[in-house]
Design an enzyme around this catalytic site. Sequence first.
Site, PDB file in Angstrom:
ATOM      1  N   GLY A  24      68.585  29.903  34.969  1.00 55.38           N
ATOM      2  CA  GLY A  24      67.195  30.369  34.990  1.00 55.38           C
ATOM      3  C   GLY A  24      67.051  31.866  35.202  1.00 55.38           C
ATOM      4  N   GLN A  84      44.003  42.260  43.905  1.00 56.16           N
ATOM      5  CA  GLN A  84      44.503  42.190  45.285  1.00 56.16           C
ATOM      6  C   GLN A  84      44.769  43.596  45.808  1.00 56.16           C
ATOM      7  OE1 GLN A  84      45.718  39.262  43.194  1.00 56.16           O
ATOM      8  NE2 GLN A  84      43.765  38.809  44.160  1.00 56.16           N
ATOM      9  N   ASP A 160      28.365  42.288  38.205  1.00 53.09           N
ATOM     10  CA  ASP A 160      28.523  42.737  39.593  1.00 53.09           C
ATOM     11  C   ASP A 160      28.649  44.259  39.627  1.00 53.09           C
ATOM     12  OD1 ASP A 160      31.218  43.314  39.001  1.00 53.09           O
ATOM     13  OD2 ASP A 160      31.894  41.361  39.693  1.00 53.09           O
ATOM     14  N   LYS A 184      38.970  25.248  50.370  1.00 55.57           N
ATOM     15  CA  LYS A 184      40.077  24.478  50.971  1.00 55.57           C
ATOM     16  C   LYS A 184      41.106  24.159  49.892  1.00 55.57           C
ATOM     17  CE  LYS A 184      38.109  22.357  55.013  1.00 55.57           C
ATOM     18  NZ  LYS A 184      36.658  22.138  54.968  1.00 55.57           N
ATOM     19  N   ASP A 210      31.866  42.285  31.560  1.00 56.10           N
ATOM     20  CA  ASP A 210      32.651  42.380  32.803  1.00 56.10           C
ATOM     21  C   ASP A 210      34.071  42.816  32.450  1.00 56.10           C
ATOM     22  OD1 ASP A 210      33.219  42.196  35.493  1.00 56.10           O
ATOM     23  OD2 ASP A 210      32.865  40.041  35.654  1.00 56.10           O
TER      24      ASP A 210
HETATM   25  C1  R5P Z   1      35.685  40.606  40.013  1.00 51.61           C
HETATM   26  O1  R5P Z   1      35.005  41.286  40.732  1.00 51.61           O
HETATM   27  C2  R5P Z   1      35.807  40.787  38.536  1.00 51.61           C
HETATM   28  O2  R5P Z   1      35.148  41.930  38.070  1.00 51.61           O
HETATM   29  C3  R5P Z   1      35.306  39.578  37.793  1.00 51.61           C
HETATM   30  O3  R5P Z   1      33.896  39.506  37.929  1.00 51.61           O
HETATM   31  C4  R5P Z   1      35.896  38.329  38.331  1.00 51.61           C
HETATM   32  O4  R5P Z   1      37.241  38.493  38.632  1.00 51.61           O
HETATM   33  C5  R5P Z   1      35.725  37.202  37.367  1.00 51.61           C
HETATM   34  O5  R5P Z   1      36.289  36.067  37.934  1.00 51.61           O
HETATM   35  P1  R5P Z   1      35.693  34.643  37.647  1.00 51.61           P
HETATM   36  O6  R5P Z   1      35.624  34.491  36.151  1.00 51.61           O
HETATM   37  O7  R5P Z   1      36.694  33.697  38.267  1.00 51.61           O
HETATM   38  O8  R5P Z   1      34.370  34.568  38.297  1.00 51.61           O
END
Ligand code: R5P
Length: 279
Positions: A24, A84, A160, A184, A210
């Site tokens: 692997g 992260q 956002d 959880k 986004d």
């Molecule tokens: C996070 O702030 C990113 O800009 C995206 O809005 C987010 O990661 C999208 O993730 P999901 O599709 O799981 O809501």
Amino acid sequence: MNLVSPNFSDLMEPNIEFKNFPDGDSYVRIENLSGCQGEEVNLFHRLYPDQNNNIFHAILLLDTLKRVGARTTLVTPYLPYSRQDKTFKEGESLSAQVLCSMLAHAGAQMLITLDCHFLKKEGEFEYGGLKIKNISANKLLIEHAKKILGEDELEIISPDQGANYLVTEFGGKSMTKVRGEYQKGDEAYRTIDKVEGNFDVEGKNVLIIDDMISTGGTMIRAVGNVRNGKAKKVLCAATHGFFLKGSLEKLLDVSDGVFTTNSIPNEAAKVDVMQLLKL
Ligand code: R5P
């Protein structure tokens, strides 16, 4: 000189070999390594999907090139672990920093990527000791939306504040997202409690854009919001499309169309990243 990984074969002709040893362990080989000696090398290699394997492949390749004095730019359209960059709970790792430091240490003199989540703007940066050039796909995504909907009265909205930089230069607005606690179970997933924004979209075409659609939770709530505001047509776009948990089908059900770039190959990829990554 361009080196192209097998996982870039949908966009360029590969000239690197990947195999596995019987146990692997990874095997990588750059056939024309002597041709890279002391050269500027662009290494086209995706780090997603299969991120942990592909990150290790990148490290092996970068180190091999460093040993022959190549100056390597790693070109990877989507940077995994880029969400992260902050910790939420005590004891969590700063995985975005760890990854960038590892790539720099292995020999990446520069990383070229698209809409890197933690940078939140276009330009050149240094992060975790790694030089990063971050390019945005926003213009191409917006052009694509205009081809579908026409130029008139297109409201451009990000779901956002983090994605605000994608829309501001086009007079766009941003919703506000509130994330909750981890759910959880084994999955490190924080719920999305709210995606809010009070915009006058009645009778207007709307593009929600986004940096990524992962589980689709953010985008589905954002679509719900503009549907409540009686928008005419609603398109969803993102630079990176993961579409986990059946989210493409869910989004196609609630919107008038969904598209992304091919930074991550997926069924909704309509915008070619090579327009942005030609070096
Ligand atoms: C996070 O702030 C990113 O800009 C995206 O809005 C987010 O990661 C999208 O993730 P999901 O599709 O799981 O809501």
